[in-house]
Design a protein around this motif. Structure first.
Motif, PDB file in Angstrom:
ATOM      1  N   TYR A 176       9.400  -7.873  18.616  1.00  0.00           N
ATOM      2  CA  TYR A 176      10.023  -8.002  19.983  1.00  0.00           C
ATOM      3  C   TYR A 176      10.263  -7.523  20.766  1.00  0.00           C
ATOM      4  O   TYR A 176      11.149  -6.255  20.310  1.00  0.00           O
ATOM      5  CB  TYR A 176      11.257  -8.732  18.801  1.00  0.00           C
ATOM      6  CG  TYR A 176      11.043 -10.127  18.536  1.00  0.00           C
ATOM      7  CD1 TYR A 176      10.702 -11.654  19.356  1.00  0.00           C
ATOM      8  CD2 TYR A 176      11.211 -10.751  17.418  1.00  0.00           C
ATOM      9  CE1 TYR A 176      10.090 -12.625  18.843  1.00  0.00           C
ATOM     10  CE2 TYR A 176      10.311 -11.589  16.832  1.00  0.00           C
ATOM     11  CZ  TYR A 176       9.764 -12.910  17.472  1.00  0.00           C
ATOM     12  OH  TYR A 176       9.501 -13.524  16.590  1.00  0.00           O
ATOM     13  N   VAL A 177       9.827  -7.165  22.314  1.00  0.00           N
ATOM     14  CA  VAL A 177      10.012  -6.559  23.231  1.00  0.00           C
ATOM     15  C   VAL A 177      10.902  -6.607  24.565  1.00  0.00           C
ATOM     16  O   VAL A 177      10.599  -7.826  24.483  1.00  0.00           O
ATOM     17  CB  VAL A 177       9.031  -5.819  23.243  1.00  0.00           C
ATOM     18  CG1 VAL A 177       7.881  -4.938  22.362  1.00  0.00           C
ATOM     19  CG2 VAL A 177       8.209  -7.064  24.377  1.00  0.00           C
ATOM     20  N   THR A 178      11.220  -5.755  24.932  1.00  0.00           N
ATOM     21  CA  THR A 178      11.848  -6.736  25.837  1.00  0.00           C
ATOM     22  C   THR A 178      11.342  -7.491  27.463  1.00  0.00           C
ATOM     23  O   THR A 178      10.410  -6.968  27.133  1.00  0.00           O
ATOM     24  CB  THR A 178      12.210  -5.156  27.144  1.00  0.00           C
ATOM     25  OG1 THR A 178      12.833  -3.731  26.449  1.00  0.00           O
ATOM     26  CG2 THR A 178      12.963  -4.915  28.502  1.00  0.00           C
ATOM     27  N   TYR A 218      -2.827   2.151  31.422  1.00  0.00           N
ATOM     28  CA  TYR A 218      -1.772   0.648  32.233  1.00  0.00           C
ATOM     29  C   TYR A 218      -1.159   0.349  30.432  1.00  0.00           C
ATOM     30  O   TYR A 218       0.207  -0.139  30.563  1.00  0.00           O
ATOM     31  CB  TYR A 218      -2.845  -0.584  32.124  1.00  0.00           C
ATOM     32  CG  TYR A 218      -2.097  -1.768  32.216  1.00  0.00           C
ATOM     33  CD1 TYR A 218      -1.586  -1.850  33.518  1.00  0.00           C
ATOM     34  CD2 TYR A 218      -2.402  -2.903  30.853  1.00  0.00           C
ATOM     35  CE1 TYR A 218      -0.615  -3.186  32.897  1.00  0.00           C
ATOM     36  CE2 TYR A 218      -1.505  -3.696  30.876  1.00  0.00           C
ATOM     37  CZ  TYR A 218      -0.863  -4.046  32.331  1.00  0.00           C
ATOM     38  OH  TYR A 218      -0.271  -5.392  31.766  1.00  0.00           O
ATOM     39  N   TYR A 219      -1.714   0.480  29.388  1.00  0.00           N
ATOM     40  CA  TYR A 219      -0.541   0.187  27.929  1.00  0.00           C
ATOM     41  C   TYR A 219       0.585   1.177  27.856  1.00  0.00           C
ATOM     42  O   TYR A 219       1.780   0.521  27.266  1.00  0.00           O
ATOM     43  CB  TYR A 219      -2.098  -0.090  27.105  1.00  0.00           C
ATOM     44  CG  TYR A 219      -1.518  -0.499  25.623  1.00  0.00           C
ATOM     45  CD1 TYR A 219      -1.769  -1.837  25.793  1.00  0.00           C
ATOM     46  CD2 TYR A 219      -0.691  -0.031  24.951  1.00  0.00           C
ATOM     47  CE1 TYR A 219      -1.103  -3.196  24.867  1.00  0.00           C
ATOM     48  CE2 TYR A 219      -0.137  -0.404  24.341  1.00  0.00           C
ATOM     49  CZ  TYR A 219      -0.173  -2.588  23.745  1.00  0.00           C
ATOM     50  OH  TYR A 219       1.048  -3.278  22.811  1.00  0.00           O
ATOM     51  N   GLU A 220       0.317   1.819  27.961  1.00  0.00           N
ATOM     52  CA  GLU A 220       1.094   3.003  28.242  1.00  0.00           C
ATOM     53  C   GLU A 220       2.238   2.883  28.964  1.00  0.00           C
ATOM     54  O   GLU A 220       3.646   3.239  28.982  1.00  0.00           O
ATOM     55  CB  GLU A 220       0.334   4.930  27.887  1.00  0.00           C
ATOM     56  CG  GLU A 220       1.670   5.650  28.161  1.00  0.00           C
ATOM     57  CD  GLU A 220       2.070   6.014  25.978  1.00  0.00           C
ATOM     58  OE1 GLU A 220       3.642   5.986  26.068  1.00  0.00           O
ATOM     59  OE2 GLU A 220       1.657   5.135  25.279  1.00  0.00           O
ATOM     60  N   LYS A 221       1.857   2.455  30.070  1.00  0.00           N
ATOM     61  CA  LYS A 221       3.520   2.383  31.026  1.00  0.00           C
ATOM     62  C   LYS A 221       3.416   1.125  30.508  1.00  0.00           C
ATOM     63  O   LYS A 221       5.091   1.507  31.015  1.00  0.00           O
ATOM     64  CB  LYS A 221       2.354   2.245  32.534  1.00  0.00           C
ATOM     65  CG  LYS A 221       3.003   2.060  33.466  1.00  0.00           C
ATOM     66  CD  LYS A 221       2.713   2.391  34.553  1.00  0.00           C
ATOM     67  CE  LYS A 221       3.509   1.672  35.668  1.00  0.00           C
ATOM     68  NZ  LYS A 221       2.745   1.584  37.149  1.00  0.00           N
ATOM     69  N   MET A 222       2.797   0.290  30.155  1.00  0.00           N
ATOM     70  CA  MET A 222       3.964  -0.749  30.033  1.00  0.00           C
ATOM     71  C   MET A 222       4.595  -1.437  29.196  1.00  0.00           C
ATOM     72  O   MET A 222       5.468  -1.432  29.112  1.00  0.00           O
ATOM     73  CB  MET A 222       2.783  -2.544  30.381  1.00  0.00           C
ATOM     74  CG  MET A 222       2.331  -2.401  31.864  1.00  0.00           C
ATOM     75  SD  MET A 222       3.387  -2.582  33.147  1.00  0.00           S
ATOM     76  CE  MET A 222       3.247  -4.193  33.157  1.00  0.00           C
ATOM     77  N   TYR A 223       4.110  -0.864  28.173  1.00  0.00           N
ATOM     78  CA  TYR A 223       4.534  -1.144  26.498  1.00  0.00           C
ATOM     79  C   TYR A 223       5.057   0.132  25.821  1.00  0.00           C
ATOM     80  O   TYR A 223       5.468   0.020  24.836  1.00  0.00           O
ATOM     81  CB  TYR A 223       3.447  -1.533  25.587  1.00  0.00           C
ATOM     82  CG  TYR A 223       2.934  -3.063  26.469  1.00  0.00           C
ATOM     83  CD1 TYR A 223       3.362  -4.137  25.522  1.00  0.00           C
ATOM     84  CD2 TYR A 223       1.232  -3.222  26.872  1.00  0.00           C
ATOM     85  CE1 TYR A 223       3.094  -5.315  26.363  1.00  0.00           C
ATOM     86  CE2 TYR A 223       1.485  -4.529  27.261  1.00  0.00           C
ATOM     87  CZ  TYR A 223       2.101  -5.543  27.155  1.00  0.00           C
ATOM     88  OH  TYR A 223       1.134  -7.008  28.029  1.00  0.00           O
ATOM     89  N   GLY A 224       5.022   1.579  26.794  1.00  0.00           N
ATOM     90  CA  GLY A 224       5.326   2.771  25.809  1.00  0.00           C
ATOM     91  C   GLY A 224       7.066   2.432  25.370  1.00  0.00           C
ATOM     92  O   GLY A 224       6.729   2.733  23.777  1.00  0.00           O
ATOM     93  N   ASN A 225       7.320   2.532  26.126  1.00  0.00           N
ATOM     94  CA  ASN A 225       8.759   2.716  25.790  1.00  0.00           C
ATOM     95  C   ASN A 225       9.701   0.807  26.409  1.00  0.00           C
ATOM     96  O   ASN A 225      10.411   1.260  26.551  1.00  0.00           O
ATOM     97  CB  ASN A 225       9.529   3.308  27.527  1.00  0.00           C
ATOM     98  CG  ASN A 225       9.167   5.048  27.448  1.00  0.00           C
ATOM     99  OD1 ASN A 225       9.482   5.303  25.739  1.00  0.00           O
ATOM    100  ND2 ASN A 225       8.910   5.300  28.265  1.00  0.00           N
ATOM    101  N   ARG A 226       8.997   0.201  26.025  1.00  0.00           N
ATOM    102  CA  ARG A 226       9.940  -1.155  26.316  1.00  0.00           C
ATOM    103  C   ARG A 226      10.273  -1.630  24.887  1.00  0.00           C
ATOM    104  O   ARG A 226      10.240  -1.321  24.095  1.00  0.00           O
ATOM    105  CB  ARG A 226       7.982  -2.359  26.186  1.00  0.00           C
ATOM    106  CG  ARG A 226       8.737  -3.570  26.622  1.00  0.00           C
ATOM    107  CD  ARG A 226       7.920  -4.435  27.336  1.00  0.00           C
ATOM    108  NE  ARG A 226       7.859  -5.315  28.131  1.00  0.00           N
ATOM    109  CZ  ARG A 226       7.499  -5.889  28.556  1.00  0.00           C
ATOM    110  NH1 ARG A 226       6.135  -5.283  29.234  1.00  0.00           N
ATOM    111  NH2 ARG A 226       7.770  -7.160  29.397  1.00  0.00           N
ATOM    112  N   ASP A 250       2.158  -9.054  35.237  1.00  0.00           N
ATOM    113  CA  ASP A 250       2.937  -8.409  35.041  1.00  0.00           C
ATOM    114  C   ASP A 250       3.145  -7.089  36.193  1.00  0.00           C
ATOM    115  O   ASP A 250       3.871  -5.927  36.307  1.00  0.00           O
ATOM    116  CB  ASP A 250       2.994  -7.803  33.746  1.00  0.00           C
ATOM    117  CG  ASP A 250       3.367  -7.864  32.017  1.00  0.00           C
ATOM    118  OD1 ASP A 250       4.911  -9.389  32.463  1.00  0.00           O
ATOM    119  OD2 ASP A 250       3.175  -8.859  31.012  1.00  0.00           O
ATOM    120  N   ARG A 251       1.840  -7.147  36.032  1.00  0.00           N
ATOM    121  CA  ARG A 251       1.226  -6.537  37.601  1.00  0.00           C
ATOM    122  C   ARG A 251       1.496  -6.375  38.600  1.00  0.00           C
ATOM    123  O   ARG A 251       1.867  -5.666  39.764  1.00  0.00           O
ATOM    124  CB  ARG A 251      -0.150  -5.835  37.305  1.00  0.00           C
ATOM    125  CG  ARG A 251      -0.900  -5.170  36.274  1.00  0.00           C
ATOM    126  CD  ARG A 251      -3.022  -5.512  37.051  1.00  0.00           C
ATOM    127  NE  ARG A 251      -3.728  -4.806  35.992  1.00  0.00           N
ATOM    128  CZ  ARG A 251      -4.015  -3.352  34.944  1.00  0.00           C
ATOM    129  NH1 ARG A 251      -3.163  -2.659  35.967  1.00  0.00           N
ATOM    130  NH2 ARG A 251      -4.648  -3.508  34.043  1.00  0.00           N
TER     131      ARG A 251
END
Ligand code: NAD
Ligand code: TDX
Length: 339
Positions: free
Chosen positions: A272-274, A331-339, A88-89
């Motif tokens: 379930y996320v994008t 990191y968590y907020e960036k990757m999962y915040g609006n997923r 992911d990174r």
């Protein structure tokens, strides 16, 4: 015997350092690690005072530092775990993956050429083979499967593999490469599927499953990977690639459900996320070569390994809570915040 283990403050590298110090009390193990976000010195605390162990903080991309270390230690072998390792990174920021995983490999091998070495071992991944379809359970990755990468991470690992084989053919550097499937176990960084789900479940947070959760990975307990590398560096043939995997394919969603069950948490936490961009569908290793040539077989069944792993995360909360309370939150907020 003196062995430089790069990336030894990370997940698999630290498990390998412990395995080697334990099994070969007369070996000297030098850990070379730049301590990126994924490296953790506290992981190595149990061996810091061991006279057979030395920790050196430097990057494998720092030619001067690497050559200085070779000059000082005159190592017999190098096992190169150091890498940017999270897919992911790599999708967010490919550049550092090319620098560390490709250029770092080149610098380590240049030092091996200059100072002489009996073995350079490259820790690679099954992801260099791309993925397999879900509806062809008869297909597996063998060492002859063509390289066919999907993510910047896997492309960087495949590039490094090609370079390693080029150094073997062109300069006669005594190399081996291992391509392992997904590992799990103690000290696994909590951005990866299994530790992330354990940590979130313990905190009653949503469990973010990408896409439909049907993607399949072939899971191997980390100790079994370390034992395979130990065999390859001592008995493997130079110039050869060895696949490592335990025929333990599982869909992501089934792993997450097992973790919920083991921790007595409700499946309603599953969200379930994008999907991941370019998400590989299925990995499955054929380990016949390492079994037939070196007698390697996995020893830990998944049912036992996942219990041991969950127990470790329960007993070592401070290790992962320290990580997720720091920079990791951004990191968590960036990757999962609006997923
Ligand atoms: P990790 O991310 O947990 O650890 C990587 C370590 O390398 C960290 O200690 C980090 O500080 C260090 N590092 C990163 N850049 C460095 C640099 N420039 N110089 C020196 N040290 C540096 O990774 P991991 O999961 O333990 O993976 C280790 C190796 O195994 C990688 O090469 C990876 O590609 C490979 N691999 C991993 C898996 C898996 O399931 N985790 C499976 C197959 C192969
Ligand atoms: O939050 C998540 N939700 C989710 O559904 C995360 C982090 C992952 N996933 C999925 C993506 C994958 O299908 O779970 C699967 C496993 O994901 P990761 O733990 O990120 O591992 P993977 O992408 O399979 O790569 C791992 O195995 C091969 C290692 O990180 C690599 O370094 C190794 O080469």
């Amino acid at each position: 015997m003196t062995i430089i283990v790069t990336g030894g403050a990370g997940f698999i590298g630290s498990n390998f350092v412990f395995h080697m110090l334990n099994k070969y009390p007369d070996y000297r193990i030098i850990c070379l690690d730049s301590l990126t976000y994924a490296g953790n010195l506290s992981t190595l605390a149990p061996v810091m005072d061991n006279p057979c162990f030395r920790f050196v903080k430097a990057s494998i991309t720092d030619r001067e530092a690497v050559f200085k270390l070779f000059e000082e230690e005159k190592p017999d072998m190098v096992v190169n775990f150091a890498a940017e390792s999270h897919v992911d990174r790599s999708i967010e920021n490919p550049g550092i993956f090319l620098e560390t995983n490709i250029m770092g490999t080149q610098i380590m091998m240049d030092a091996c050429r200059k100072y002489g070495i009996t073995r350079y071992h490259q820790v690679s991944t099954d992801e260099v083979y791309g993925d397999l379809p879900l509806d062809r359970p008869d297909l597996f990755f063998t060492e002859e499967t063509p390289i066919h990468t999907s993510s910047p991470y896997s492309a960087s690992k495949a590039s490094a593999d090609l370079l390693v084989l080029a150094y073997y053919r062109t300069y006669g550097l005594p190399v081996t490469i291992s391509r392992c499937s997904n590992n799990y176990g103690p000290y696994h960084f909590p951005e990866k599927l299994i530790p992330l789900m354990i940590a979130n479940a313990l905190n009653d947070k949503p469990l973010p499953v990408y896409g439909t959760g049907e993607n399949v990975r072939d899971w191997l307990y980390v100790e079994d990977h370390c034992k395979a590398i130990d065999l390859i560096i001592h008995k493997g043939r130079t110039g050869e690639v060895y696949n490592i995997g335990g025929h333990n394919e599982m869909a992501n969603i089934d792993i997450v459900k097992i973790i919920c069950k083991e921790l007595n948490k409700p499946e309603s936490l599953i969200t379930y996320v994008t999907d991941r961009k370019g998400h590989d569908m299925r990995y499955a290793i054929d380990p016949a070569k390492i079994h037939n040539e070196l007698g390697w077989l996995p020893e830990t069944r998944f049912a036992d390994g996942i219990k041991k792993t969950i127990k470790w995360y329960l007993e070592n909360r401070e290790w992962w809570e320290t990580i997720i309370s720091g920079e990791y939150q951004n990191y968590y907020e960036k990757m999962y915040g609006n997923r």
